[in-house]
Design an enzyme around this catalytic site. Structure first.
Site, PDB file in Angstrom:
ATOM      1  CB  SER A   1      -0.891   0.009   1.245  1.00  0.00           C
ATOM      2  OG  SER A   1      -1.561   1.242   1.392  1.00  0.00           O
TER       3      SER A   1
ATOM      4  CE1 TYR B   1      -6.359   5.014  -2.397  1.00  0.00           C
ATOM      5  CE2 TYR B   1      -4.576   4.656  -0.831  1.00  0.00           C
ATOM      6  CZ  TYR B   1      -5.859   4.389  -1.269  1.00  0.00           C
ATOM      7  OH  TYR B   1      -6.648   3.503  -0.587  1.00  0.00           O
TER       8      TYR B   1
ATOM      9  CB  THR C   1      -6.544   2.530  -5.216  1.00  0.00           C
ATOM     10  OG1 THR C   1      -5.923   1.320  -4.778  1.00  0.00           O
ATOM     11  CG2 THR C   1      -7.897   2.652  -4.539  1.00  0.00           C
TER      12      THR C   1
ATOM     13  CE  LYS D   1      -7.647  -2.702  -3.718  1.00  0.00           C
ATOM     14  NZ  LYS D   1      -8.484  -1.641  -3.094  1.00  0.00           N
TER      15      LYS D   1
ATOM     16  CG  HIS E   1     -11.350   0.942  -0.760  1.00  0.00           C
ATOM     17  ND1 HIS E   1     -10.616   1.636  -1.698  1.00  0.00           N
ATOM     18  CD2 HIS E   1     -10.652   1.076   0.395  1.00  0.00           C
ATOM     19  CE1 HIS E   1      -9.561   2.165  -1.125  1.00  0.00           C
ATOM     20  NE2 HIS E   1      -9.554   1.838   0.149  1.00  0.00           N
TER      21      HIS E   1
END
Length: 356
Positions: free
Chosen positions: A106, A130, A156, A227, A251
């Site tokens: 992440s 992100y 994402t 995603k 999510h």
């Protein structure tokens, strides 16, 4: 007491984590309908097992974008692993390497991408991104990820703004002072207070759109996976913009409450993509038979979110390896009992849906 199934790890984590940490990991958005629906949807799917198939040899291996993994279960991107175990994402990376599967790191990790790569130098890793309002930050991170040997970039796409997670608001959730979003350590000093999720308010760019796929392609040679797709329309757009993979994801029910369970959205997306990209899924996987159902409906691989955190809470790398081993063994057993010798034999003929 031996840990027999993933629910045992969940119970252990709930008992041993601080309440604010447990609530953060467990949270869904609003009334948690989508979070809970991810689990319930699997109960409506039933097998059509085949018998007398000579099941002495079973092969669970599969390929993700040309890389072999030991079985079709990877680790989804989740933030702040040091809340669960002191070594955080380094332990996660080691467990994935030991089990020969994919770990998606992440953006909100509590170890740097370089530390994670060094912890498991032979591991198969993708990086979840992100895009921030400060595009130079995101660009620099993409270049660091590629230099560190990550093998895929996962954008994402379902978070222009964070969903409303009521327990986090009630608990005034904050990262402990000794933890940071390590990839951005020092970047935001002097820019005001950080939010509960470790960065200044409104850091993520809500203007991100399909053209940003082209921007990412200009920065890196890594394959790009998107995603957060839940519709055939967006799946088609993703493929037309040149992505190599799609993760069907809501999510973990933490964004738009009232969206579909991921397993329910999967069929239309697989049908729309038609082998033009690989399709994966996260959300609600708790047993090996869940994995088998997802593959029967067209997923190439599934990714674990919360159960990975439960395993870390139990015993760090060893606990996460146990979680993955249990799922591997359950998946292999489910294949055998359903009459599938290898993953290529798993198809839509294996399942039917309840009329209830």
């Amino acid at each position: 007491m031996p840990m027999v199934c993933l629910s045992d790890f969940e119970a252990y984590a709930k008992k041993h984590l601080p309440k604010t940490t447990w609530d953060f990991f467990a949270a869904g958005a609003d009334e948690c309908c989508t979070r809970d629906g991810n689990l319930l949807a699997y109960r409506r799917i039933h097998f059509r097992p085949r018998i007398l198939r000579g099941m002495s040899v079973i092969d669970t291996r599969t390929m993700l974008l040309g890389t072999e993994i030991s079985f079709p279960v990877g680790i989804a991107p989740t933030g702040f692993h040091r809340l669960a175990w002191p070594d955080g994402e380094k332990s996660t990376a080691r467990a994935a390497e030991a089990m020969k599967t994919c770990y998606i790191t992440s953006t909100y990790s509590t170890c740097t991408v370089e530390e994670i790569a060094a912890a498991a130098p032979n591991g198969f890793r993708w990086f979840q991104l992100y895009i921030h309002r400060n595009r130079a930050l995101s660009e620099g991170l993409v270049r660091r990820v590629e230099a560190a040997g990550f093998q895929g970039l996962v954008l994402t796409a379902d978070l222009p703004y964070p969903g409303k997670r009521r327990d986090d608001i009630r608990n005034s959730f904050q990262l402990p002072p000794h933890m940071t979003v390590k990839n951005f350590e020092g970047v935001f000093e002097g820019m005001g207070s950080c939010t509960e999720y470790g960065l200044p308010p409104n850091s993520i760019d809500p203007s991100v759109n399909w053209n940003d796929i082209y921007w990412l392609q200009s920065l890196t040679r890594l394959p790009i996976i998107v995603k957060g797709i839940l519709t055939k329309e967006d799946a088609d757009l993703a493929v037309r913009h040149g992505v190599q993979g799609i993760i069907v994801s809501n999510h973990g029910g933490r964004q738009l409450d009232g969206g579909p369970a991921t397993i329910d959205a999967l069929i239309e997306i697989v049908d729309a993509v038609q082998d033009r990209a690989e399709v994966y899924l996260d959300g609600g996987i708790r047993t090996g038979s869940d994995v088998l159902k997802a593959l029967a409906l067209g997923a190439k691989c599934v990714f674990l979110g919360r159960p990975a955190l439960w395993g870390l809470t139990y015993k760090g790398e060893e606990g996460l390896r146990e979680v993955l081993q249990i799922l591997h063994d359950e998946f292999r057993l489910s294949m055998a009992l359903a009459g599938c010798h290898n993953v290529s034999e798993i198809d839509l003929n294996l399942v039917q849906f309840s009329r209830l």
